[in-house]
Write a protein that holds these residues in place. Structure first.
Motif, short mmCIF file in Angstrom:
data_model
loop_
_atom_site.label_atom_id
_atom_site.label_comp_id
_atom_site.label_asym_id
_atom_site.label_seq_id
_atom_site.Cartn_x
_atom_site.Cartn_y
_atom_site.Cartn_z
N PRO C 257 0.82 -1.22 0.00
CA PRO C 257 0.00 0.00 0.00
C PRO C 257 0.85 1.27 0.00
O PRO C 257 0.52 2.24 -0.69
CB PRO C 257 -0.83 -0.13 1.29
CG PRO C 257 -0.88 -1.61 1.58
CD PRO C 257 0.48 -2.11 1.14
N ASP C 280 -1.33 -1.97 6.49
CA ASP C 280 -2.22 -0.81 6.61
C ASP C 280 -1.82 0.22 5.58
O ASP C 280 -0.87 0.05 4.82
CB ASP C 280 -2.26 -0.24 8.03
CG ASP C 280 -0.90 0.23 8.51
OD1 ASP C 280 0.08 0.22 7.71
OD2 ASP C 280 -0.79 0.59 9.68
N ILE C 281 -2.57 1.31 5.51
CA ILE C 281 -2.31 2.36 4.54
C ILE C 281 -2.47 3.68 5.26
O ILE C 281 -3.40 3.84 6.05
CB ILE C 281 -3.25 2.21 3.32
CG1 ILE C 281 -2.91 3.23 2.25
CG2 ILE C 281 -4.73 2.27 3.71
CD1 ILE C 281 -3.50 2.89 0.88
N ARG C 282 -1.53 4.59 5.08
CA ARG C 282 -1.50 5.78 5.92
C ARG C 282 -1.39 7.07 5.13
O ARG C 282 -0.39 7.78 5.23
CB ARG C 282 -0.31 5.71 6.88
CG ARG C 282 -0.32 4.49 7.77
CD ARG C 282 0.82 4.58 8.76
NE ARG C 282 0.74 3.48 9.71
CZ ARG C 282 1.42 3.45 10.85
NH1 ARG C 282 2.23 4.44 11.18
NH2 ARG C 282 1.31 2.42 11.67
N PRO C 283 -2.38 7.41 4.36
CA PRO C 283 -2.31 8.68 3.64
C PRO C 283 -2.49 9.84 4.62
O PRO C 283 -3.23 9.73 5.59
CB PRO C 283 -3.51 8.60 2.69
CG PRO C 283 -4.49 7.75 3.42
CD PRO C 283 -3.66 6.73 4.16
N THR C 284 -1.83 10.95 4.34
CA THR C 284 -2.19 12.15 5.09
C THR C 284 -3.48 12.70 4.48
O THR C 284 -3.77 12.47 3.30
CB THR C 284 -1.11 13.24 4.99
OG1 THR C 284 -1.04 13.67 3.62
CG2 THR C 284 0.25 12.72 5.43
N GLY D 279 -4.44 16.17 9.67
CA GLY D 279 -4.09 14.90 10.29
C GLY D 279 -3.90 13.82 9.25
O GLY D 279 -3.85 14.06 8.06
N ASP D 280 -3.76 12.59 9.73
CA ASP D 280 -3.74 11.48 8.79
C ASP D 280 -4.81 10.47 9.18
O ASP D 280 -5.51 10.65 10.16
CB ASP D 280 -2.35 10.83 8.65
CG ASP D 280 -1.84 10.29 9.97
OD1 ASP D 280 -2.59 10.31 10.97
OD2 ASP D 280 -0.67 9.89 10.02
N ILE D 281 -4.95 9.44 8.39
CA ILE D 281 -5.96 8.42 8.63
C ILE D 281 -5.30 7.08 8.37
O ILE D 281 -4.57 6.93 7.41
CB ILE D 281 -7.20 8.68 7.74
CG1 ILE D 281 -8.30 7.69 8.06
CG2 ILE D 281 -6.88 8.69 6.26
CD1 ILE D 281 -9.67 8.12 7.53
N ARG D 282 -5.51 6.14 9.28
CA ARG D 282 -4.73 4.90 9.22
C ARG D 282 -5.59 3.65 9.30
O ARG D 282 -5.49 2.89 10.27
CB ARG D 282 -3.74 4.87 10.38
CG ARG D 282 -2.78 6.03 10.39
CD ARG D 282 -1.76 5.84 11.50
NE ARG D 282 -0.75 6.90 11.45
CZ ARG D 282 0.42 6.83 12.07
NH1 ARG D 282 0.72 5.77 12.80
NH2 ARG D 282 1.28 7.82 11.97
N PRO D 283 -6.39 3.39 8.30
CA PRO D 283 -7.17 2.16 8.35
C PRO D 283 -6.27 0.96 8.08
O PRO D 283 -5.30 1.06 7.33
CB PRO D 283 -8.15 2.33 7.19
CG PRO D 283 -7.43 3.20 6.23
CD PRO D 283 -6.62 4.15 7.07
N THR D 284 -6.57 -0.17 8.69
CA THR D 284 -5.90 -1.39 8.25
C THR D 284 -6.58 -1.83 6.96
O THR D 284 -7.75 -1.53 6.72
CB THR D 284 -6.04 -2.53 9.28
OG1 THR D 284 -7.42 -2.87 9.39
CG2 THR D 284 -5.51 -2.09 10.65
N THR D 285 -5.82 -2.54 6.13
CA THR D 285 -6.46 -3.04 4.92
C THR D 285 -7.49 -4.12 5.26
O THR D 285 -8.47 -4.31 4.53
CB THR D 285 -5.41 -3.58 3.92
OG1 THR D 285 -4.52 -4.46 4.59
CG2 THR D 285 -4.63 -2.43 3.31
N LEU D 288 -10.50 -2.18 5.80
CA LEU D 288 -10.96 -1.65 4.51
C LEU D 288 -11.76 -2.70 3.74
O LEU D 288 -12.81 -2.39 3.17
CB LEU D 288 -9.77 -1.20 3.65
CG LEU D 288 -9.34 0.24 3.78
CD1 LEU D 288 -8.01 0.47 3.08
CD2 LEU D 288 -10.40 1.17 3.16
#
Lengths: 352, 352, 352, 352
Positions: C257, C280-284, D279-285, D288
């Motif tokens: 990711p 996981d994936i961590r876009p700002t 901020g950022d956002i950190r969902p696990t795949t 998702l």
């Protein structure tokens, strides 16, 4: 320069349309572009223009004007605000001259530009000539060295088929059957594009066995010969009695709409798209609601659609079948088209 | 039990439809549901059924059968596989009995169920009776204590309007004008739903000033009286000459489709949706393509659409205007509807 | 009968999963269906189940239960309400048992059934066994004489890829570039389906040259080897610096990711769809808005999607690459998959 | 003329941004337009620009330049190719200067113009000044006599909210719950627009009781105070444990994305749209895919979206809440916004 211009309606092609000398077009606005014509496609609409079919719908345009709304060639001159185009660049032209300011222009629907002009159609001079004047927004630059001549049919026949296929796309999924009616200049694109753009099974329908063979060579999954019943029985047979989920009617005269309503999806939810014109279509509202079908008109495509189509051509996924004629023989080209003797599309090449 | 059944076509309402004694329906399948009728809506389609308008489209159903395809009431009995429903629960019924297995049932289009039955329409007994037999998949449970009687019109008039509005939605944006033709049982929902579901400006069109006032009370932005020209001049005036972007024709007889084609969007891209039926519509294919418009048929909505509509009603965003009649006076109710004397929707309430 | 059941987490495959004798399943409900397993696909999710990756997300299912959520075989027995299915009919199974009553079931989203059970996953017994019990709504009948064994992988790997491709479709047009990450059991469908269903140019990305050759044989337009930088430089090079318009990540662990965010469309509007999981994936949020991209999760497809996919297979437009193992060697099959030694999909065939 | 220009990052507002004398802008191109500023909105992005948050994403623009990307006023002068605009016409400006030639410009996505300039943001001079230079394509003419000053916030805050609401629309139906996070300059439009454009139930979420009251006055169906848990418990309570189907996060800092993932639809298929950033956002795949949700970034809207929004305002369906400041007090305006003391949107009015 030489130009073939429509002088009066409803005469023989060489009398209605005359080859005359006119002044070369000139740059007058900042975004003007003058193109040296390489090829100008010959369209059934040109015949209809001569026959005054469009006279009222176009607001009775002033005659004479130069025909030719399907053009490709090379940049000859550009206005002072035009960047990125130089003399000699090979180009294909979106058929309209559009403003870039109205809502249709801004939302991917520029063929409905509120201030649009349509060279070769609405009284604005078209491409049956040595040079054509259009605007920067109409130009698609081709890769250096590309021969624009055989590509001209994409400019109108191609994007008109493409625009219709885009309308069909939301209704297709694997198992869907689409009938393409009329494998001529537009329909031969229709068959290819339905195969490239959708997972539908494509049945080609035509009155000519030769054109059905042509359709098969273009990828049609099945073909049906339109006899006295317009192909109704054959389509029903090929679909196991279910009828066509989608119909793209590139003819829409000689009764094809009425036949289409008979082989349209027998269950609910069929979609009939007409690109051809000439006839009428007379569903009862009871049929419309009880079968819940859609009757959709489709016109020429947008600039972006032409870009997408040229990309498909560049990738080798859509081919063109063109026959060239010297432009001075425009009347013969129109006549052969009228007689159904042109396979694919005819293109006029200036021989002056 | 008592039931009002269609015995023969084209007589007076009390002769074509007779109140008779029939056996109560019984549970025979695992998912069967029997509903005690609270209210059964009276629909123009019931009149058309008597007039044999639907005879052919429905495959010539065996007579007699009980009319009534718009029903609400209380659970009376359920089959052994049914869970979550108990005697006395107030319910509203989706009009069809559907299989749950075919593609339409699985993709939100259950009103086109390949094995569907339509009580009150296709020979299956409907709700002009004390009890109706349907299936678990048709039942929407209402909140405990809800009176189902006045809600019956949502079951057909409501979702038919709702389904059409859903078809209109993709074509609307702020600035869009929609004309709702015919402010009767369906149209009075159409006006409200266009306002709730879309940002369009809504013009109500009717031949009756009283119904136009009714439309205004329901939220119509503008109203137009349909005189000899079917409202063409008035709609063009109200839209500054641009015409209607979207037309929802809840009448589709007495010439409304032909008038509609005249006040449909004068520029390209208008959409005409017919929900009514009776007349026909005859666009030329030249009009269809040069104006690139859509002619769309729309039928009753899906179960999910009925759920959504009941949610809007629960939120107080869509209101119903119903007039009740004792069920034994079904013939009078049909007659008053036929004369145009019912404002909103008539509902039969069992008085046996 | 014999069944391979998950007894405890995080041991060796033959210890966590044990081949035992269990009673044959029996018809208890009117719509029950018992299928004699022909083939049961071996999925990376089975490995994840053993590793307890899904334990929490599935609500800590009671152990033991039989694994196997990708099944095809023949009808063995049906409940009394089931019609149209007879013993011996070859079938493929949608992986879930669904209710047919909730909104997801009615709107084409049955894999989110509110009362759904997922044999082989959530504690319900799956297809690593001689027989499987499911429900009428899960069954797709194959043409008489079809061998269901090699088709099993369509039931989960196939429709999961198909569902993701359907999500990608609205974002594709000629000129669009899509990267398919991971050419394994799912990805090998992903490549084919992107080509059949969309006009996108497809780049296959994998760490193995062998799998990239495999991708080319399936129709990938271009391939990229994922080295230390996860293929970022190569994708940017292949796209002329523009990046991928669409990414289908069938891996989503080992950093894919994060790499994907680097080669996603550099201009605005890219779409990243993950089908794989683990990382996981961590876009700002600044990246999210300034590049306006979409991050979309995609799970198994619906029954209708499986029907569509089987139709594509019937037409010969999508092929399966399966390696069979005797079911008694399930542990070896899981181990080879875990080591990356299976090209395409592994399928267990009962050998009891 | 006077202009407030960004000279250096990360100082006090009156030090980073200085009021200076600069030459008046001049017409140089055929489509240039010079506007006399009536009102220039004060946006949180202006604060972020001072804080260098955007420095890298914008390619490190050359300082100094004039701030102000949300502008309305009167036509002062136009280039020779501009028609339909005359000195004194009241106008509101789409924030970008766009080319009209690239694919984004042609397909309704002009805010991603490949040659676009963004006055007040990317080094091009903005509207914290007496005059602003833009281009014909950016101008929306208001009805004669309209006061443009209080309308300025539609030009950025308004269309940014509108663009996000358009992204939310396909996911809404009656029964859908949407949470609007942050009832500030953008969010106060978000609440109104969700009500006008969709049938969703709207919950406003904010840390301030005053702003929640404000939200209620704008039509929010419910409100939730964001305490230590970011409103998670309250949203779950208000939704009966189901969570929010759609979240529009106009804050996206101080942990709002992480909280949002907790109250997003607990079943499958929720959609989180971020308009705010920081901020950022950190969902696990795994989250998702197993919850199959969408994470979508949303930026400023298009010209056509601004047109639609102005139409809604003209119809009285969307209201603006603006507080004016003399432009010379720009530093105070920025400071009050930073402290959260501005209800609705602040607008600078030239006082030179």
């Amino acid at each position: 320069m030489k130009a073939a211009r429509l002088y009066e309606y409803n005469k023989d092609f060489d009398e209605s349309v005359r080859l005359v000398d006119v002044p070369d077009p000139e740059i007058t606005g900042p975004s003007d572009v003058i193109v040296k014509i390489g090829g100008a496609g010959v369209c059934r609409t040109d015949i209809h223009l001569v026959q005054a079919v469009w006279q009222e719908a176009l607001g009775d345009p002033r005659l004479p004007y130069t025909l030719g709304h399907e053009n490709a060639g090379w940049i000859e001159a550009v206005g002072p605000a035009v960047t990125g185009l130089a003399k000699g660049d090979p180009v294909i032209l979106h058929p309209l001259i559009t403003c870039g300011l109205c809502r249709p222009c801004r939302t991917g629907y520029d063929m409905a530009c509120e201030a649009g002009k349509f060279p070769g159609l609405d009284g604005t001079d078209g491409g049956y000539a040595q040079y054509l004047k259009t605007s920067e927004r109409a130009v698609i630059k081709l890769a250096p060295g590309t021969d624009p001549v055989p590509l001209a049919p994409f400019a109108d026949a191609g994007i008109t088929a493409y625009h219709a296929v885009k309308k069909a796309m939301p209704y297709t999924y694997p198992g869907t059957t689409a009938v393409v009616v009329g494998i001529g200049g537009l329909g031969h694109f229709g068959v290819q594009l339905m195969k490239v753009m959708t997972p539908a099974t494509v049945i080609a329908l035509d009155t000519s066995r030769e054109r059905l063979q042509f359709a098969e060579s273009l990828g049609a999954d099945k073909v049906a010969l339109a006899g006295d019943d317009g192909g109704v029985a054959e389509i029903l047979k090929l679909t196991g009695g279910r009828g066509a989920d989608i119909i793209l009617d590139f003819v829409a005269e000689s009764g094809t709409p009425a036949f289409a309503l008979k082989y349209l999806r027998q269950a609910r939810g069929g979609t009939y798209i007409t690109i051809g014109y000439g006839g009428d279509i007379r569903p009862t509202t009871l049929d419309l609601i009880s079968k819940e079908f859609n009757i959709i008109g489709s016109i020429v495509g947008s600039y972006s659609e032409l870009s997408e189509l040229m990309e498909l051509n560049r990738q080798g996924r859509v081919h063109i079948s063109a026959t060239t004629f010297p432009m001075s023989e425009y009347a013969r080209a129109l006549l052969e088209l009228d007689k159904g003797h042109v396979l694919g599309r005819g293109v006029l090449v200036p021989d002056f």
